[in-house]
Design an enzyme around this catalytic site. Structure first.
Site, mmCIF file in Angstrom:
data_model
loop_
_atom_site.group_PDB
_atom_site.id
_atom_site.type_symbol
_atom_site.label_atom_id
_atom_site.label_comp_id
_atom_site.label_asym_id
_atom_site.label_seq_id
_atom_site.Cartn_x
_atom_site.Cartn_y
_atom_site.Cartn_z
ATOM 1 N N TYR A 58 -62.627 9.752 -44.967
ATOM 2 C CA TYR A 58 -61.525 9.346 -45.838
ATOM 3 C C TYR A 58 -60.900 8.082 -45.261
ATOM 4 C CZ TYR A 58 -61.616 14.031 -48.003
ATOM 5 O OH TYR A 58 -61.966 15.191 -48.655
ATOM 6 N N LEU A 211 -55.738 20.077 -59.765
ATOM 7 C CA LEU A 211 -55.051 19.312 -60.803
ATOM 8 C C LEU A 211 -55.921 18.169 -61.305
ATOM 9 C CD1 LEU A 211 -51.400 19.193 -59.400
ATOM 10 C CD2 LEU A 211 -52.376 20.741 -61.110
ATOM 11 N N ARG A 213 -57.289 15.574 -59.908
ATOM 12 C CA ARG A 213 -56.835 14.258 -59.454
ATOM 13 C C ARG A 213 -55.660 13.739 -60.286
ATOM 14 N NH1 ARG A 213 -61.890 15.335 -59.338
ATOM 15 N NH2 ARG A 213 -63.027 15.171 -57.378
ATOM 16 N N SER A 217 -51.917 17.314 -64.245
ATOM 17 C CA SER A 217 -50.650 17.560 -63.542
ATOM 18 C C SER A 217 -49.448 17.517 -64.463
ATOM 19 C CB SER A 217 -50.457 16.517 -62.441
ATOM 20 O OG SER A 217 -50.255 15.227 -63.018
#
Length: 335
Positions: A58, A211, A213, A217
């Site tokens: 990451y 969610l 990404r 949401s």
């Protein structure tokens, strides 16, 4: 809010019922605020969250160093409660490009050495290859993690984005605590083969993308402009005419959430929580505000009528577009 606990499989540790996925705290979804990210990790630990998830790739180690700083600056009691789940194996270039996966035993141990240093810890709680290396049998990769366990550098073996056959082969090599894989109202592919297999073998699920990404949401709008360094700018579900279709699903979900007096995000997370005690959702909150909202899902009680209404509003396979761009879909586990 009541922060319950769940156990990762029959061999893994007891963790908080929600985990914190820290990927978004590195520049994956656009620019990030380092101070707010660290404050969010601290707030999660203070609230009783124990499971922190990351990957050594990451932002090329940025995320692990961020977590390491957050742990160093947290109160000792909170630092000690943190359980670290780390993915490895993805190969990156200096420009951020992807160049495959490496599951060779020597590489596994090399990746672990660097992760331990960046995180500032003496062991990793759950260690897993991010995607299957097609050139290395899973038995060899898992065997290398098992050796790290014998040496005290790792506590438990995990898997990530692999199919039923690979799960069985891995479990025949060493005890597997859990499988990390995408699972959400609009990403339900594991229900046919993967979930029955993990339940048969006593392996839990840590569900990422609950969610999708941010798509479900309740905070994403059709006119939102995504930065070039935002993964979602290249995700099929966020463009090519798919976005509006998917946001229509969100609006159907919003009506149910409003009837329950909760937010869209909370009902989406609560749905994942309701799928079984063997599933631990990872929430990707990047701010304390979003973390508080996500934790509120733990107090949402869904009965059979609620679950039926949710799944009528957002049926399985209702989403438009694949989870990843076509090139990345080839690396996702189906075997």
């Amino acid at each position: 809010m009541t922060l319950r606990t769940r156990t990762l499989g029959t061999t893994g540790p007891q963790v908080s019922a929600l985990g914190l996925g820290c990927m978004g705290m590195s520049p994956v979804y656009g620019d990030v605020d380092r101070e707010e990210s660290i404050a969010t990790i601290h707030a999660a630990l203070e609230a009783g969250v124990t499971l922190l998830d990351t990957g050594d790739f990451y932002a090329m180690g940025h995320n692990e160093m961020l977590i390491g700083e957050a742990l160093r600056t947290a109160p000792a009691a909170r630092r000690e409660q943190a359980l670290l789940s780390v993915k490895f194996g993805a190969l990156r270039g200096p420009g951020g490009e992807w160049s495959g996966y490496d599951g060779r035993p020597a590489a596994v141990k090399n990746f672990a050495a660097y992760s331990l240093q960046r995180l500032g810890v003496d062991h990793i709680d759950v260690y897993r290859i991010a995607r299957l290396d097609p050139d290395v049998p899973i038995e060899e990769t898992v065997g290398a993690i098992a050796e790290l366990i014998e040496q005290g550098y790792v506590r438990h073996v995990g898997l990530s984005e692999v199919g039923a056959d690979t799960i069985r082969r891995a479990a025949a090599t060493a005890p597997i605590s859990d499988l990390q894989i995408e699972y959400a109202l609009i990403s339900r592919g594991i229900e046919e083969e993967v979930l029955p297999t993990t339940r048969e073998l006593g392996i839990s699920i840590t569900a990422y993308g609950v969610l999708s990404r941010g798509l479900i949401s309740g905070h994403f709008s059709a006119d939102r402009q995504l930065a070039a360094n935002d993964f979602r700018a290249h995700s099929p579900r966020f463009h090519d005419g798919n976005l509006q279709h998917n946001l229509n699903l969100v609006e159907a979900l919003r009506k149910i959430a409003e009837q329950k007096g909760v937010t869209v995000a909370q009902i989406a997370i609560a749905w994942v929580l309701a799928q079984g005690e063997d599933i631990v959702p990872l929430v990707g909150a990047r701010t304390r505000e979003r973390l508080t909202e996500s934790l509120g899902a733990l107090d949402v009680v869904l009965d059979a009528d609620d679950l039926r209404a949710i799944e009528d509003a957002v049926p399985a396979d209702a989403a438009a577009g694949e989870r990843y761009p076509a090139a990345q879909m080839t690396h996702l586990g189906s075997k």
